[in-house]
Scaffold this active site. Structure first.
Site, PDB file in Angstrom:
ATOM      1  N   GLU A 123      82.575  51.569  46.790  1.00  0.00           N
ATOM      2  CA  GLU A 123      83.017  51.562  46.225  1.00  0.00           C
ATOM      3  C   GLU A 123      82.844  52.636  44.995  1.00  0.00           C
ATOM      4  OE1 GLU A 123      83.693  47.697  43.046  1.00  0.00           O
ATOM      5  OE2 GLU A 123      82.327  47.706  44.354  1.00  0.00           O
ATOM      6  N   ALA A 134      79.123  48.313  36.485  1.00  0.00           N
ATOM      7  CA  ALA A 134      77.599  48.248  37.561  1.00  0.00           C
ATOM      8  C   ALA A 134      78.125  49.655  37.621  1.00  0.00           C
ATOM      9  CB  ALA A 134      77.519  47.395  37.897  1.00  0.00           C
ATOM     10  N   HIS A 135      78.579  50.900  37.109  1.00  0.00           N
ATOM     11  CA  HIS A 135      78.454  51.862  37.911  1.00  0.00           C
ATOM     12  C   HIS A 135      78.102  52.745  37.051  1.00  0.00           C
ATOM     13  CE1 HIS A 135      80.450  51.578  42.104  1.00  0.00           C
ATOM     14  NE2 HIS A 135      81.000  50.035  41.311  1.00  0.00           N
ATOM     15  N   HIS A 189      88.711  49.407  39.723  1.00  0.00           N
ATOM     16  CA  HIS A 189      87.782  49.677  38.099  1.00  0.00           C
ATOM     17  C   HIS A 189      88.975  50.890  37.686  1.00  0.00           C
ATOM     18  CE1 HIS A 189      83.654  48.097  38.522  1.00  0.00           C
ATOM     19  NE2 HIS A 189      84.177  48.283  39.737  1.00  0.00           N
ATOM     20  N   ARG A 221     103.037  43.065  27.053  1.00  0.00           N
ATOM     21  CA  ARG A 221     104.025  44.061  26.436  1.00  0.00           C
ATOM     22  C   ARG A 221     103.724  45.390  27.182  1.00  0.00           C
ATOM     23  NH1 ARG A 221     103.410  42.079  21.179  1.00  0.00           N
ATOM     24  NH2 ARG A 221     105.595  41.727  19.697  1.00  0.00           N
ATOM     25  N   ASP A 242      83.403  32.800  42.950  1.00  0.00           N
ATOM     26  CA  ASP A 242      82.217  32.226  42.681  1.00  0.00           C
ATOM     27  C   ASP A 242      81.341  31.630  41.185  1.00  0.00           C
ATOM     28  OD1 ASP A 242      82.274  34.573  40.672  1.00  0.00           O
ATOM     29  OD2 ASP A 242      80.608  35.331  40.810  1.00  0.00           O
ATOM     30  N   HIS A 245      83.219  35.399  37.964  1.00  0.00           N
ATOM     31  CA  HIS A 245      84.383  36.301  37.927  1.00  0.00           C
ATOM     32  C   HIS A 245      85.205  35.736  37.571  1.00  0.00           C
ATOM     33  CE1 HIS A 245      81.109  38.401  39.971  1.00  0.00           C
ATOM     34  NE2 HIS A 245      81.861  39.645  39.880  1.00  0.00           N
ATOM     35  N   ASP A 268      82.032  40.380  46.841  1.00  0.00           N
ATOM     36  CA  ASP A 268      80.623  41.343  46.303  1.00  0.00           C
ATOM     37  C   ASP A 268      79.657  41.406  46.021  1.00  0.00           C
ATOM     38  OD1 ASP A 268      81.016  43.728  44.802  1.00  0.00           O
ATOM     39  OD2 ASP A 268      81.498  42.919  42.794  1.00  0.00           O
ATOM     40  N   GLY A 304      78.275  42.677  40.789  1.00  0.00           N
ATOM     41  CA  GLY A 304      78.651  41.822  42.325  1.00  0.00           C
ATOM     42  C   GLY A 304      78.251  40.882  42.084  1.00  0.00           C
TER      43      GLY A 304
END
Length: 381
Positions: A123, A134-135, A189, A221, A242, A245, A268, A304
């Protein structure tokens, strides 16, 4: 366990439906079709018996990270999720530098060869800075097919899935490369338009990485990627059930529009799953987990989850009111098919691995068996 054991009296969920007062026969590591009269019988009356869960997307648990942990730590994380019913697990990485990801792929591929994990999911880093979640933005890069190929090669045949923002330069060619090598191309993402998403699906993408999260919202649209991913029968949509999310209405929309055969519940999960609140790291980024919700210390993005699949199952029944057969498909059969493992796992059929979960009448986990061995023994509470 005795060489052959009959698990009797439970409501058994089979591909053909629910069987009341059903029987599943375990012979060594496999499910058998018959048993001698001398076989040991375990009475599971008042319980449910379902296949072991299959998690396509999981970054860690038990205080251990699949992205940075040692072999021993990764195995601890895998065991933590087994205690919660996940008998088959794909280990997911997060964005890092290419050399580091290749080294991580080498370590994880050894565990896959040993059968401890089912494969590797990359990922990042080939994701959109607009939807990075969270990257680490500094480490993101366009999906150059040559670099995608580098990660596949580093995984030594154990790469299961790569998440891509397919609208980026090289994205479509990378999808084609992945499809040619039997690796799942997952759209996620992403800041793609509806039309760009359709193009990626036509090129061979088959999974939506945590649908709704880290992608443009659905508009009347500008329908965006969500509409394209929900409407196309070639796509399986990941959902994180959960309560953080996804709003229950969004989950219902996806489940009922895609249909039970096109949903894969995932965790995740990150290190804190099955462990507790506190400070953690997700790749190079610091995460604060409070009341079970993981967020980046800087910026506050969801980082996550701390979910386990037994909790996802229970919530799907008690909060979302989904049918048990559909939940079992989303937790077991569908991800097993995606991974090409349905001949071994994903349902309670003779000849398959004896991977199963025992739930009580309220759908709380009471037992877990993996390959004929109790990980959680229902007789011991």
């Amino acid at each position: 366990m005795a060489p052959r054991t009959v698990l009797a009296g439970a409501r058994v969920v089979l591909p053909t439906g629910v069987v009341d007062d059903g029987r599943v026969i375990v012979d060594g590591t496999r499910i058998a079709g018959s048993a001698p009269s001398s076989a040991r019988t375990l009475d599971l009356s008042g319980h449910w018996l379902v296949p072991g869960f299959v998690d396509l997307h999981n970054h860690g648990g038990g205080g251990a990270s699949f992205t940075s942990g040692t072999v021993e730590e990764v195995l601890r994380g895998v065991h933590t999720h087994r205690l919660h019913g996940t008998t088959t697990l794909v280990a997911s990485t997060v964005t890092g530098d290419m050399d580091g990801l290749a080294q991580r792929a080498g370590l994880l591929s050894e565990l896959a060869e040993q059968g401890d994990i089912a494969g590797i999911h990359f990922e990042g880093p080939f994701i959109s800075p607009c939807r990075k979640g969270a990257h680490s933005e500094e480490l993101l890069r366009d999906p150059d097919p040559a670099e995608v190929r580098k990660l596949i090669d580093a995984a030594r045949g154990r790469a299961s899935m790569v998440t891509l923002a397919t609208e980026l330069p090289g994205g479509i060619d990378s999808v084609r490369l992945l499809a040619e090598h039997g690796v799942i191309a997952a759209i996620g993402h992403t800041d793609a338009t509806y039309e760009q998403t359709v193009e990626a699906i036509d090129a061979g993408a088959t999974v939506a990485t945590h649908l709704f999260n880290a992608m443009p919202t659905l508009g009347h649209r500008t329908p965006g990627p969500i509409t394209a991913l929900l409407e196309d029968e070639r796509i399986t949509v990941e959902l994180i059930n959960d309560g953080t999310h996804l709003h229950p209405a969004a989950l219902q929309l996806a489940f009922h529009h895609a249909g039970a055969d096109r949903v894969a519940f995932i965790t995740d999960a990150m290190d804190a799953a099955g462990f507790g609140d506190g400070r953690y790291r997700l790749g190079p980024l610091e995460v604060e987990v409070s009341e079970g919700v993981a967020r980046l210390v800087e910026g506050g993005s969801i980082a996550g989850s701390t979910l386990t699949l037994d909790r996802a199952f229970q919530r799907a029944v008690t909060v979302d009111r989904l049918p048990v057969e559909g939940i079992v498909a989303a937790l077991s059969a569908n991800p097993a098919r995606l991974l090409g493992l349905y001949d071994r796992v994903g349902s309670l059929e003779p000849g398959k691995d004896a991977d199963l979960v025992v739930l009580d009448a309220e759908f709380a986990l009471k037992g877990v068996m993996r390959r004929g061995e109790w990980v959680v023994d229902p007789q011991l509470g």
